[in-house]
Structures are given as C-alpha cells and as structure tokens.
Design an enzyme around this catalytic site. Structure first.
Site, mmCIF file in Angstrom:
data_model
loop_
_atom_site.group_PDB
_atom_site.id
_atom_site.type_symbol
_atom_site.label_atom_id
_atom_site.label_comp_id
_atom_site.label_asym_id
_atom_site.label_seq_id
_atom_site.Cartn_x
_atom_site.Cartn_y
_atom_site.Cartn_z
ATOM 1 N N GLU A 1 0.832 -1.203 0.000
ATOM 2 C CA GLU A 1 0.000 0.000 0.000
ATOM 3 C C GLU A 1 0.867 1.254 0.000
ATOM 4 O O GLU A 1 0.606 2.203 -0.750
ATOM 5 C CB GLU A 1 -0.909 0.046 1.240
ATOM 6 C CG GLU A 1 -1.873 -1.104 1.364
ATOM 7 C CD GLU A 1 -1.325 -2.275 2.166
ATOM 8 O OE1 GLU A 1 -2.145 -3.040 2.692
ATOM 9 O OE2 GLU A 1 -0.088 -2.442 2.262
ATOM 10 N N CYS B 1 -2.994 -3.794 6.774
ATOM 11 C CA CYS B 1 -2.729 -3.838 8.209
ATOM 12 C C CYS B 1 -3.100 -2.468 8.794
ATOM 13 O O CYS B 1 -3.290 -1.494 8.052
ATOM 14 C CB CYS B 1 -1.264 -4.177 8.474
ATOM 15 S SG CYS B 1 -0.085 -2.915 7.926
ATOM 16 N N CYS C 1 -0.828 0.545 7.788
ATOM 17 C CA CYS C 1 -1.087 0.945 6.399
ATOM 18 C C CYS C 1 -2.463 1.581 6.254
ATOM 19 O O CYS C 1 -2.639 2.491 5.439
ATOM 20 C CB CYS C 1 -0.926 -0.242 5.455
ATOM 21 S SG CYS C 1 0.810 -0.678 5.177
#
Length: 145
Positions: free
Chosen positions: A75, A99, A102
């Site tokens: 990302e 996650c 991110c």
C-alpha cells in the site's frame, strides 16, 4: 450497494493486485496493491519489498524480525509511486486487507474505498479488526470478496 459493473471492475483489479504481488521477493508473504481513480483508471501499483537500492538478500528476507523492520508494504509503495492526490480513489490489495499501520496511510492519503479478498488467517485477525474500525471511523468503504 455494489453494481454488477462495479463488481466486474473490482474483480479485474483484484486480479491485477494478485499479479503485482508476485513481483515481491518476500518468501513468506507476497502482497500487491493497485490504486484506481474514481473513473476506474489505473493510477499506481505497489508490492511489498525493501526500499530502492537496499539489498534484498535471502538472509534478510528469511529473518522475520529484520525483514519487518526493513520492508515497505504494498500500500505504501503504491501511494508513494502515485505522486498525486488520491482523494476519492480506490485501493485494491491482495491477498488481504491492509494492516492497521497501512490503514492509517490509506486514510491520510484520502483514499475513500478499499477492496480485498476475505482472509480469515488467525494470525492477522486482531490487526484486521483494528483496520476495520479505523476505516469505519474515517468513512473509508471496505469491500471484502
């Protein structure tokens, strides 16, 4: 509500994120990201890997503690590579949603929608719950297939 047309675009870009994930040299988890504009036009891609010019030797990649300190998630690579305002864009990730760290980057970048395959790996569930909470509070739409 997701239209049939949007679902077709979602599947196309998830397939592309899966392809992009294969570019990663990480031997345990390869991830890919695709950023698309509101018009379904491709803006950027990214995969997880070490920063540019940093040696991605097998001994570093096999050392989980070291790898996690050095690796740039897909990302973040896609956001950095875009080099433009991402307000209103959609982020596609493979093989799972972002996650929590991110997710914060995604929110700060102005991305308004995230699409990922559903993944129930017990190792990631606590993080996924936090990501979902962050997206909900920031009004980032999350679609899981």
């Amino acid at each position: 509500m997701i239209t049939d047309r949007q679902e077709k675009w979602d599947q196309r870009y998830l397939e592309l994120a899966e392809l992009v994930s294969t570019w990663s040299k990480d031997p345990s988890t390869r991830t890919g990201a695709v950023i698309v504009g509101p018009d379904n036009f491709l803006i950027s891609v990214g995969y997880n890997g070490f920063p540019r010019l940093v040696q991605d030797s097998l001994d570093r990649l096999d050392n989980r503690d070291l790898k996690y300190k050095m690796i740039v998630h897909c990302e973040r690579n896609a956001i950095i590579a875009a080099k433009r305002d991402l307000a209103g864009c959609t982020l596609y990730t493979y093989p799972f949603m972002s996650c929590a760290p991110c997710a914060g980057m995604v929110i700060q970048a102005g991305i308004s929608r995230c699409v990922a395959p559903f993944n129930d790996n017990p190792r990631w569930q606590e993080d996924f719950k936090l990501t979902q909470q962050m997206f909900k509070e920031a009004r980032v739409e999350l679609t899981l297939y």
